[in-house]
Design an enzyme around this catalytic site. Sequence first.
Site, PDB file in Angstrom:
ATOM      1  N   PRO A   1      29.997 -13.470 -18.477  1.00  0.00           N
ATOM      2  CA  PRO A   1      29.361 -12.215 -17.712  1.00  0.00           C
ATOM      3  C   PRO A   1      29.940 -11.268 -17.118  1.00  0.00           C
ATOM      4  CG  PRO A   1      28.905 -14.448 -16.474  1.00  0.00           C
ATOM      5  CD  PRO A   1      29.626 -14.764 -17.141  1.00  0.00           C
ATOM      6  N   GLU A   2      29.588  -9.796 -17.723  1.00  0.00           N
ATOM      7  CA  GLU A   2      29.824  -8.932 -17.329  1.00  0.00           C
ATOM      8  C   GLU A   2      29.255  -8.157 -16.359  1.00  0.00           C
ATOM      9  OE1 GLU A   2      30.214  -6.328 -20.825  1.00  0.00           O
ATOM     10  OE2 GLU A   2      31.950  -8.277 -22.022  1.00  0.00           O
TER      11      GLU A   2
ATOM     12  N   LYS B   1      32.453  -8.381 -11.953  1.00  0.00           N
ATOM     13  CA  LYS B   1      32.038  -9.207 -12.073  1.00  0.00           C
ATOM     14  C   LYS B   1      31.479 -10.599 -10.960  1.00  0.00           C
ATOM     15  CE  LYS B   1      34.745  -8.961 -16.980  1.00  0.00           C
ATOM     16  NZ  LYS B   1      34.752  -9.910 -17.580  1.00  0.00           N
TER      17      LYS B   1
ATOM     18  N   ARG C   1      41.096 -12.725 -27.093  1.00  0.00           N
ATOM     19  CA  ARG C   1      40.049 -11.123 -27.262  1.00  0.00           C
ATOM     20  C   ARG C   1      39.471 -10.918 -28.340  1.00  0.00           C
ATOM     21  NH1 ARG C   1      40.261 -10.932 -21.383  1.00  0.00           N
ATOM     22  NH2 ARG C   1      37.565 -10.080 -21.790  1.00  0.00           N
TER      23      ARG C   1
END
Length: 271
Positions: A2-3, A58, A256
């Site tokens: 989650p950001e 975060k 990423r």
Amino acid sequence: MPELAEVEIVRRNLERWWIGRAAQEVIVADDDLIVPSSREAVITALSEPAYAAMRRGKHLWVELGPSRHALLFHLRMTGKITLEDTPQARFTRLAWLIPEVGWLCFKDSRRLGTLEHLAPGLITSSAPINKLGPEPDALDGPSLKLRFGRSARRVKELLLDQRVIAGVGNIAVSEVFWQLGLHPSVRPKQLDDDDYQRLSDALTSHFAQLLVSEQADELHYVNQGKAQNPFMVYLREGQPCPRCQAPLERMTFGGRSTYYCPRCQPARAPA
Ligand SMILES: [Zn+2]
């Protein structure tokens, strides 16, 4: 993972459900959730009323008083905290009953999340919180440029480095780079002052928009394909660019992924 916006939504929920109240009953369904702390420390903390639900980047924690215990929730891939009628909700690893509200359940299908107890008063001076860079909305163009300094790393890598700026993840990078026409491999020396200001503004508005969005609660698990994808380019490899219709591509550095449009986001000449 989650950001910023997803974690902020959880924080707002906890504020609504929990602040001013203490848990009446606690059920630990999975001892592996509580690491590296002791189960007793967590249960003791939960027996005191929560007085603040906090977020940095975060990271999410709740402070409980009067002893100022802190419980740091590491949600990782699939952790979430929901309000339920029963402590037996599917994938629940810890449930605590808030009187007149219901059961708060830490649910986590992949069981990668953890819950850490920090001794009173230590949370903001301990890792990971004390290592975090500023929030996106605390930076403008010049201060973002200053934080990048003379780094030879890619802009993307710097933005994902939580010590440089907190809360940014792959989704934000893909969306903001597409919006600004920045190639995924762009480096700081290829940006001018206007680029820095646009980048800083776009990051701030990316998160602000997610937080006012009706879909806010749906954001969580877009990675698992269970929610509708509300993003322009993220996870849309092969689909047409919403701006120019060219097929979107994916570029990966260090594991990423960044989703981008090869036509709208051309590589810049080396600076
Ligand atoms: Zn395009």
